[in-house]
Design a protein around this motif. Structure first.
Motif, PDB file in Angstrom:
ATOM      1  N   GLN A  60       0.847  -1.190   0.000  1.00  0.00           N
ATOM      2  CA  GLN A  60       0.000   0.000   0.000  1.00  0.00           C
ATOM      3  C   GLN A  60       0.885   1.243   0.000  1.00  0.00           C
ATOM      4  OE1 GLN A  60      -3.599   0.428  -0.036  1.00  0.00           O
ATOM      5  NE2 GLN A  60      -2.737   2.412  -0.574  1.00  0.00           N
ATOM      6  N   ARG A  61       0.757   2.039  -1.044  1.00  0.00           N
ATOM      7  CA  ARG A  61       1.473   3.308  -1.093  1.00  0.00           C
ATOM      8  C   ARG A  61       0.734   4.327  -0.245  1.00  0.00           C
ATOM      9  NH1 ARG A  61       0.000   4.706  -5.557  1.00  0.00           N
ATOM     10  NH2 ARG A  61      -0.633   2.682  -6.320  1.00  0.00           N
ATOM     11  N   LEU A  62       1.476   5.305   0.261  1.00  0.00           N
ATOM     12  CA  LEU A  62       0.837   6.371   1.026  1.00  0.00           C
ATOM     13  C   LEU A  62       1.105   7.688   0.318  1.00  0.00           C
ATOM     14  CD1 LEU A  62       1.894   5.192   4.601  1.00  0.00           C
ATOM     15  CD2 LEU A  62      -0.341   4.922   3.527  1.00  0.00           C
ATOM     16  N   ARG A  63       0.073   8.513   0.290  1.00  0.00           N
ATOM     17  CA  ARG A  63       0.154   9.836  -0.337  1.00  0.00           C
ATOM     18  C   ARG A  63       0.824  10.830   0.593  1.00  0.00           C
ATOM     19  NH1 ARG A  63      -5.098  10.795   0.572  1.00  0.00           N
ATOM     20  NH2 ARG A  63      -4.749  12.982   0.916  1.00  0.00           N
TER      21      ARG A  63
ATOM     22  N   PRO B  63      -4.480   6.295   0.636  1.00  0.00           N
ATOM     23  CA  PRO B  63      -4.334   6.844   1.995  1.00  0.00           C
ATOM     24  C   PRO B  63      -3.255   7.931   2.117  1.00  0.00           C
ATOM     25  CG  PRO B  63      -3.948   4.451   1.956  1.00  0.00           C
ATOM     26  CD  PRO B  63      -4.084   4.892   0.540  1.00  0.00           C
ATOM     27  N   TRP B  85       1.040  -4.424  10.810  1.00  0.00           N
ATOM     28  CA  TRP B  85       0.173  -4.898   9.717  1.00  0.00           C
ATOM     29  C   TRP B  85      -1.266  -4.580  10.105  1.00  0.00           C
ATOM     30  CZ3 TRP B  85      -3.920  -7.795   8.093  1.00  0.00           C
ATOM     31  CH2 TRP B  85      -3.903  -8.304   6.779  1.00  0.00           C
ATOM     32  N   ARG B  87      -5.321  -3.254   8.327  1.00  0.00           N
ATOM     33  CA  ARG B  87      -5.974  -2.996   7.046  1.00  0.00           C
ATOM     34  C   ARG B  87      -7.308  -2.307   7.221  1.00  0.00           C
ATOM     35  NH1 ARG B  87      -7.098  -7.836   3.035  1.00  0.00           N
ATOM     36  NH2 ARG B  87      -7.616  -5.979   1.882  1.00  0.00           N
ATOM     37  N   TYR B 108     -11.308  -5.342  11.788  1.00  0.00           N
ATOM     38  CA  TYR B 108     -10.620  -6.593  12.119  1.00  0.00           C
ATOM     39  C   TYR B 108      -9.162  -6.388  12.516  1.00  0.00           C
ATOM     40  CZ  TYR B 108     -14.763  -8.629   9.961  1.00  0.00           C
ATOM     41  OH  TYR B 108     -16.052  -8.980   9.665  1.00  0.00           O
ATOM     42  N   PRO B 289     -12.934  -6.510   4.248  1.00  0.00           N
ATOM     43  CA  PRO B 289     -11.733  -5.739   3.881  1.00  0.00           C
ATOM     44  C   PRO B 289     -11.966  -4.950   2.600  1.00  0.00           C
ATOM     45  CG  PRO B 289     -11.161  -8.019   4.392  1.00  0.00           C
ATOM     46  CD  PRO B 289     -12.652  -7.957   4.332  1.00  0.00           C
ATOM     47  N   PRO B 291     -11.545  -3.854  -0.814  1.00  0.00           N
ATOM     48  CA  PRO B 291     -10.744  -4.411  -1.908  1.00  0.00           C
ATOM     49  C   PRO B 291     -10.064  -3.335  -2.757  1.00  0.00           C
ATOM     50  CG  PRO B 291     -13.082  -4.544  -2.450  1.00  0.00           C
ATOM     51  CD  PRO B 291     -13.005  -3.980  -1.058  1.00  0.00           C
ATOM     52  N   ASP B 292     -10.373  -2.076  -2.514  1.00  0.00           N
ATOM     53  CA  ASP B 292      -9.680  -0.997  -3.232  1.00  0.00           C
ATOM     54  C   ASP B 292      -8.340  -0.655  -2.579  1.00  0.00           C
ATOM     55  OD1 ASP B 292     -11.559  -0.591  -5.234  1.00  0.00           O
ATOM     56  OD2 ASP B 292     -12.721   0.825  -4.034  1.00  0.00           O
ATOM     57  N   LEU B 293      -8.091  -1.236  -1.410  1.00  0.00           N
ATOM     58  CA  LEU B 293      -6.879  -0.904  -0.661  1.00  0.00           C
ATOM     59  C   LEU B 293      -6.118  -2.172  -0.315  1.00  0.00           C
ATOM     60  CD1 LEU B 293      -8.600   1.680   1.680  1.00  0.00           C
ATOM     61  CD2 LEU B 293      -6.801   2.227   0.034  1.00  0.00           C
ATOM     62  N   LEU B 294      -4.819  -2.032  -0.136  1.00  0.00           N
ATOM     63  CA  LEU B 294      -3.984  -3.165   0.244  1.00  0.00           C
ATOM     64  C   LEU B 294      -3.729  -3.085   1.743  1.00  0.00           C
ATOM     65  CD1 LEU B 294      -1.644  -2.575  -2.753  1.00  0.00           C
ATOM     66  CD2 LEU B 294      -2.962  -4.658  -2.418  1.00  0.00           C
ATOM     67  N   PRO B 295      -3.261  -4.180   2.331  1.00  0.00           N
ATOM     68  CA  PRO B 295      -2.917  -4.111   3.756  1.00  0.00           C
ATOM     69  C   PRO B 295      -1.865  -3.028   3.982  1.00  0.00           C
ATOM     70  CG  PRO B 295      -2.937  -6.379   3.007  1.00  0.00           C
ATOM     71  CD  PRO B 295      -3.088  -5.533   1.780  1.00  0.00           C
ATOM     72  N   LEU B 296      -1.971  -2.396   5.141  1.00  0.00           N
ATOM     73  CA  LEU B 296      -1.056  -1.310   5.495  1.00  0.00           C
ATOM     74  C   LEU B 296       0.106  -1.917   6.260  1.00  0.00           C
ATOM     75  CD1 LEU B 296      -1.171   1.744   5.218  1.00  0.00           C
ATOM     76  CD2 LEU B 296      -2.362   1.831   7.395  1.00  0.00           C
ATOM     77  N   GLU B 297       1.288  -1.859   5.669  1.00  0.00           N
ATOM     78  CA  GLU B 297       2.449  -2.448   6.330  1.00  0.00           C
ATOM     79  C   GLU B 297       3.422  -1.337   6.693  1.00  0.00           C
ATOM     80  OE1 GLU B 297       3.325  -6.570   4.266  1.00  0.00           O
ATOM     81  OE2 GLU B 297       2.242  -5.218   2.940  1.00  0.00           O
TER      82      GLU B 297
ATOM     83  N   ARG C 212      -7.696   1.201 -12.493  1.00  0.00           N
ATOM     84  CA  ARG C 212      -9.158   1.077 -12.391  1.00  0.00           C
ATOM     85  C   ARG C 212      -9.820   2.439 -12.178  1.00  0.00           C
ATOM     86  NH1 ARG C 212     -10.831  -1.301  -8.080  1.00  0.00           N
ATOM     87  NH2 ARG C 212      -8.862  -1.203  -6.968  1.00  0.00           N
ATOM     88  N   SER C 220     -13.894  -4.964  -7.154  1.00  0.00           N
ATOM     89  CA  SER C 220     -12.605  -4.271  -7.169  1.00  0.00           C
ATOM     90  C   SER C 220     -11.394  -5.189  -7.249  1.00  0.00           C
ATOM     91  CB  SER C 220     -12.478  -3.407  -5.920  1.00  0.00           C
ATOM     92  OG  SER C 220     -13.598  -2.583  -5.782  1.00  0.00           O
ATOM     93  N   SER C 221     -11.466  -6.350  -6.585  1.00  0.00           N
ATOM     94  CA  SER C 221     -10.265  -7.193  -6.535  1.00  0.00           C
ATOM     95  C   SER C 221     -10.136  -8.046  -7.791  1.00  0.00           C
ATOM     96  CB  SER C 221     -10.289  -8.084  -5.284  1.00  0.00           C
ATOM     97  OG  SER C 221     -11.202  -9.141  -5.448  1.00  0.00           O
ATOM     98  N   SER C 250      -4.753   2.563  -5.676  1.00  0.00           N
ATOM     99  CA  SER C 250      -3.852   1.920  -4.711  1.00  0.00           C
ATOM    100  C   SER C 250      -3.408   0.535  -5.171  1.00  0.00           C
ATOM    101  CB  SER C 250      -4.546   1.789  -3.350  1.00  0.00           C
ATOM    102  OG  SER C 250      -4.679   3.043  -2.739  1.00  0.00           O
ATOM    103  N   THR C 251      -4.196  -0.113  -6.027  1.00  0.00           N
ATOM    104  CA  THR C 251      -3.839  -1.467  -6.467  1.00  0.00           C
ATOM    105  C   THR C 251      -3.075  -1.455  -7.784  1.00  0.00           C
ATOM    106  OG1 THR C 251      -5.972  -1.763  -7.577  1.00  0.00           O
ATOM    107  CG2 THR C 251      -5.844  -2.463  -5.294  1.00  0.00           C
ATOM    108  N   GLU C 328     -18.265  -7.892  -3.160  1.00  0.00           N
ATOM    109  CA  GLU C 328     -17.656  -6.589  -3.474  1.00  0.00           C
ATOM    110  C   GLU C 328     -18.648  -5.702  -4.215  1.00  0.00           C
ATOM    111  OE1 GLU C 328     -13.862  -7.193  -5.402  1.00  0.00           O
ATOM    112  OE2 GLU C 328     -13.056  -8.306  -3.705  1.00  0.00           O
TER     113      GLU C 328
END
Lengths: 95, 500, 500
Positions: A60-63, B63, B85, B87, B108, B289, B291-297, C212, C220-221, C250-251, C328
């Protein structure tokens, strides 16, 4: 798990889709048919398997925190069924 | 805990109240959580809205790093577990202030886990009565837009300026047992957020608001059914809402009724809570979760930067003021209650130590006293705050240095300060221009002493006859004759000699 | 090269031929645009377009002609007109997702993919019909009516046939020479199955290759845009302009776009092609099986080694898909509420929530409602883990199957669809039978892998059949190369006889 008329109506209500009794009635076997079919997934052994979180490995990229957008009220309201005084208008809500 | 427990006296005996708070705090950021639109308060309707915030078809969230960073720093400030981690999940429901039909939130896997906040129940002596309140989690989520109901007879108007602004939801454990504890928790949380800089804490602008969960039970009994009073926006209102809601619940239960788990609204005019009709629907938010976003690591470098950038926190600062600076518990508490006050005080302290060539500890008491009495008194009178104080910490330090090195007396210092407030001049300059410099010229003082004693022969007689309390009178008269500019120590010495 | 007055010949050209012919001066861009505009205008019977934009095609053509006359560097797609699936938001041009809900919706923004195509010099012939919100496999769920395939069965049966779905307008228009290429989107097979049904090629790239942003979301996924055209080379050309990193999604994958066209090679020596045994169930259509066998021979002929592989969870792919995609979708489509854009149905005296229910009942077609309701159900309290979490775990297993298979081979060869095109109306009564159309395409979608359909031949009824090539993530080049090898050997030259 099989769903009945009342469940169909509840799902429709949660989905905010108004359905007539006849429509709801017709959906009972239809949805049961589909849900019955997807339930075969229950037989897959998923012990120790993590649910998929990213389709293709990616992070996940951050802005950066900068104002780069907004101030486009005309664009935002351009397609509104009802816009007045710079607002969207909806039937009166009682809170 | 030395305080007697808070109990509601019912017809059937005593009841205990159990309180948990979910505080929504607006994250301080320039842009929104998932869009580049501005977050400033008070803009024209729908002018701080991007196509993402309006949930136009095909719009996607990305984000804002700063919002994530502020949530992590806040978590660190309450000694919470930071989840490397996490999300975002979607909370699905339909409402006119929620353009997407879902709120992007974290159910979650929140970004911040268990932490704690120590509350202080005695403002005058913070360490005398403390209690630790658990914080279950902090997660980041989007704010909703705003509905206006009073502009049209049959329509509500939707303003999406707030839609998508980043919030931290800070969820406490149900560890509070009185309105006072809840008030202390909210105050302390606000102080911490303002220190960290993650939220401005402006409750009147809605930057901080609390959902108040209240239930009652017989002391030590099973937990009762709780109600949730939404969006209460001041410490006082939170306390009022709890008082009202707790006694309402006791009344219902004692009348043989049941508490309905429901959402309620606080009416500040009446001091009452009432059921919210529009939210009566049993909710099924269908979290999943996003689906437009990935897990935040979060990587170690990011966390380290967050940790490094944390300021000294209020409790540590207060304790340091007491221990290292020798301030009273009360003064230390007042000076550290607001980050701005502490910042002002520390600037005053640093400058004072510099110009007087002393340690901060040596100038601390005088600095604290002057700030809390002289400066606060003046600001109150002028209806100003430290932020727009006409006197800078540098000016204050200069003034205090003039007293400390005997250039002026405390009395003259008050005069100088008044002039500073009016004219904005520098203290040393004012002293010079107005000729307020204190004199230790023994000749002049001896002459004044001789004149005072000569003019009050009767009192001299009485003093010598044993009425020693008159000494102060002679000091006052001498000082008056010297127009306040005599060094009080020299006056004392010369008077004693002359009266001996 | 055809001579410049032969308009029919112009519309028979591929994208590469148009591009090169225009550059070489064989014809002007305007001549090409006019020729396709004329074909579009004369093909109302196919109902392939929801909106025709001949002026846009001419505008881009004129710009290309001017640039050429001025001796400027020409853009990669200068002179090439294309069709745009009406799921891509186009600024100032109605975008409906083939729904009543979005009838009249005119975006104030341009999707990333369509913008990239226009920036590359392509011109828009119009917005192509599709299954409503891309939900369907026959293009029978469009609010604007069925798209009719240009193909007919041999031997007098005049039944109107399905062009496949959801990108049915795209497939029909390309097969009928209304446009040389078009965009599609693929969630579970929506590019590949319609390509197979109409005898053209189409590629779904790796998830994240194409942004997308600005595409009306279905799931979305899974959603991924891709090109459709008559040749593999044309797909490579189009995809180069469509793909690329987009910070607004983001994806989106932050990777350079490969030079796919330059990398085309049908020499497969040293490549291993896997044949997944689970794709040959009992009762597989004999003609499909035979085509598959021919495909294996073609790839061997191109130098590839063929090995049998196993994808053991294949049978669970469709049920997995029919949990995840509706879940979704149920959330993605919550934004269609009649407040900010699109259809609003406000019965007399209706409140906000009644307005939502009425708007959504009127604005969505039966298949969309069905999927929203399935999605709502599988996410609802008490069912989430059993359905959604389980499905995401099985999805992980399906992705792992592919990973293991790709340890033994570089590519997979399978049929695209279990049958040739069917008559409109034939499968409408049974949603489940319709869903089974995607049995071979859905697994690659769930794993996010690049997959392509290429025509292989005609069945006994004279209808096209397609083969599918699936590659490793990000290895579109190998997929295109194997597609080219098949294309060269299949020599597919059949085209629908003009009846419209």
């Amino acid at each position: 798990m099989s769903i009945d008329l009342q469940t169909v109506k509840k799902i429709a209500s949660l989905s905010r889709i108004s359905v007539s009794d006849a429509e709801a009635q017709a959906m009972v076997p239809e949805l049961n048919n589909i849900l019955g079919w997807v339930e075969q997934l229950g037989e897959v052994d998923v012990t120790g398997v993590q649910p998929m979180t990213a389709v293709i490995p990616n992070h996940q990229r951050l802005r950066e925190d900068a104002v780069t957008d907004g101030d486009v009220r005309d664009k935002v309201l351009a397609n509104a069924p009802q816009a007045e005084h710079g607002f969207f208008a909806v039937p009166k809500v009682i809170e | 805990m030395t305080q007697t427990a808070y109990r509601i006296q019912g017809a059937t005996g005593e009841w205990e109240v159990v309180i948990g708070l979910e505080v929504h705090a607006q994250v301080t950021s320039k842009a929104k959580l998932f869009s580049g639109a501005a977050t400033a308060f008070g803009a024209e309707p729908n002018t701080q809205v991007s196509l993402v915030d309006a949930a136009m078809p095909g719009m996607l969230p990305v984000p804002n790093r700063e919002c994530i960073r502020q949530a992590v720093r806040t978590g660190m400030a309450i000694n919470a577990q930071i989840n490397k981690w996490s999300r975002f999940d979607r909370k699905n429901y339909f409402y006119a202030d929620l353009p997407q039909g879902y709120q992007i939130s974290q159910l979650y896997h929140p970004i911040v886990g268990e932490g704690e906040i120590e509350i202080n129940l005695d403002e005058k002596n913070p360490d005398a009565q403390t209690k630790v309140i658990g914080v279950e989690r902090i997660h980041v989520e989007q704010d909703a837009g705003k509905l206006m109901h009073d502009q049209h007879p049959t329509r509500s108007y939707v303003d999406l300026n707030r839609s998508g602004v980043a919030l931290m939801e800070i969820v406490s454990r149900p560890d509070m047992r009185s309105p006072a504890e809840a008030g202390a928790y909210l105050s302390k949380l606000r102080t911490i957020l303002r220190y960290v800089g993650s939220c401005d804490g402006n409750m009147d602008q809605g930057s901080m608001r609390a959902d108040v969960n209240v239930s009652v039970r017989k002391p030590g009994g099973e937990l009762g059914t709780r109600t949730e009073t939404k969006n209460v926006n001041s410490v006082r209102f939170v306390m009022q809402a709890i008082e009202y809601e707790a006694s309402r619940q006791v009344d219902v239960l004692e009348a043989g009724g049941k508490i309905v788990q429901e959402t309620r609204l606080f009416d500040p005019d009446k001091g009452e809570t009432r059921s919210m009709r529009s939210k009566e629907d049993a909710h099924d938010y269908r979290y999943f979760p996003d689906p437009d976003l990935l897990p935040l690591e979060l990587d170690d470098a990011f966390l380290e930067e967050c940790r490094q950038s944390l300021p000294e926190l209020p409790d540590a600062k207060r304790k340091r003021y007491e221990k290292d600076l020798g301030l009273s518990a009360y003064n230390a508490a007042v000076l550290t209650a607001e980050a701005d006050t502490a910042r002002w005080f520390e600037a005053l302290l640093a400058e004072g130590a510099r110009v007087q060539k002393k340690s901060e500890g040596e100038v601390a008491k005088a600095s604290a006293n002057w700030l809390l009495s002289e400066l606060y008194g003046a600001l109150n009178r002028l209806g100003r705050t430290l932020e727009d104080s006409p006197v800078t910490p540098e000016d204050g330090a200069e003034l205090l240095a003039l007293v400390a090195d005997g250039t002026i007396s405390g009395t003259i210092a008050k005069q100088v300060f008044e002039i500073m407030l009016e004219s904005g001049g520098k203290p040393a300059q004012i002293v010079e221009e107005k000729g307020l410099r204190q004199t230790s010229d023994t000749g002049a003082i001896e002459a004044a002493v001789a004149k005072v004693l000569a003019g009050n022969a009767d009192k001299v007689e009485q003093y010598r006859g044993g009425k020693e309390a008159l000494f102060g009178f002679f000091v006052g008269q001498t000082m008056k004759a010297m127009q306040g500019k005599a060094n009080p120590q020299v006056v004392n010495e010369l008077l004693k000699k002359a009266l001996a | 090269m055809p001579n410049s007055t032969d308009k029919n010949a112009l519309t028979d050209l591929t994208v590469a031929e148009i591009r090169d012919g225009f550059r070489g001066g064989a014809f002007s861009a305007r001549e090409v645009a006019e020729a396709f505009n004329a074909n579009v205008a004369a093909a109302k019977a196919l109902n392939a377009f929801i909106v025709e934009t001949p002026e846009k095609a001419l505008e881009a053509a004129d710009a290309a002609d001017r640039a050429k006359a001025a001796g400027e560097a020409l853009k990669p797609l200068a002179g090439v007109p294309i069709g745009m699936k009406d799921l891509f938001c186009t600024e100032g041009v109605q975008t409906t997702a083939a729904s009543h809900m979005l009838e009249g919706f005119t975006p104030t923004y341009e999707s990333t993919v369509s913008k990239k195509l226009w920036d590359a010099g392509a011109g828009m012939l119009g917005k192509l019909n599709l299954d409503q919100f891309a939900m369907g496999s026959s293009n029978e769920t469009s609010y604007f009516g069925n798209v009719i395939s240009p193909w007919k069965r041999k031997g007098g049966d005049n039944a109107a046939l399905a062009p496949g779905g959801s990108s049915g307008g795209s497939s029909a228009a390309i097969a009928a020479r209304l446009c040389p290429a078009a965009t599609g989107t693929d969630t579970g097979g929506s590019i590949r199955q319609p390509a197979a049904f109409t005898g053209i090629s189409g590629i779904k790239p790796t998830y994240g290759r194409c942004s997308r942003w600005g595409i009306v979301a279905f799931a979305s996924s899974l959603d991924q845009a891709g090109p459709m055209a008559r040749t593999v080379r044309d797909n490579a050309i189009l995809l180069e302009s469509m793909a690329g990193f987009d910070p607004k999604d983001s994806t989106s994958l932050d990777l350079e776009v490969p030079r796919w066209e330059a990398g085309l090679s049908s020499d497969l020596r040293g490549r291993k092609v896997g044949i997944p045994k689970e794709y040959r169930p009992d009762g597989l259509n004999a003609e499909i099986a035979a085509l598959w066998d021919r495909g294996i021979e073609w790839l061997k002929d191109a130098g590839a080694e063929v090995v049998e592989v196993s994808l053991p969870h294949t049978q669970y792919a469709l049920p997995t898909y029919y949990i995840i995609a509706p879940a979704e979708a149920s959330s993605n489509l919550a934004r269609y509420d009649g407040v900010r854009y699109g259809q609003r149905d406000l019965p007399d005296g209706a409140g906000l929530q009644d307005m939502y229910a009425a708007t959504r009942a009127a604005g969505f077609g039966p298949e969309v409602k069905r999927r929203i309701m399935i999605g709502t159900y599988v996410l609802s309290a008490g069912f989430y883990d059993a359905y959604y979490t389980q499905a995401q775990k099985v999805r992980a297993l399906i992705a792992r199957d592919f990973e293991l298979a790709f340890e033994k081979c570089d590519l997979l060869l399978t049929p695209t669809a279990p049958s040739a095109s069917f008559a409109l109306g034939e499968k409408q009564a049974d949603p489940l039978a319709m869903y089974l159309n995607d049995v071979f395409t859905v697994p690659a979608s769930l794993a996010g892998l690049p997959a392509m359909a290429v025509p292989g031949g005609l069945d006994a009824q004279g209808l096209p059949l397609g083969l599918q090539i699936i590659g490793r993530a990000l290895d579109e080049q190998s997929v295109l190369n194997a597609g080219l090898a098949i294309e060269e050997r299949a020599g597919f030259a059949a085209r629908p006889e003009k009846w419209w």
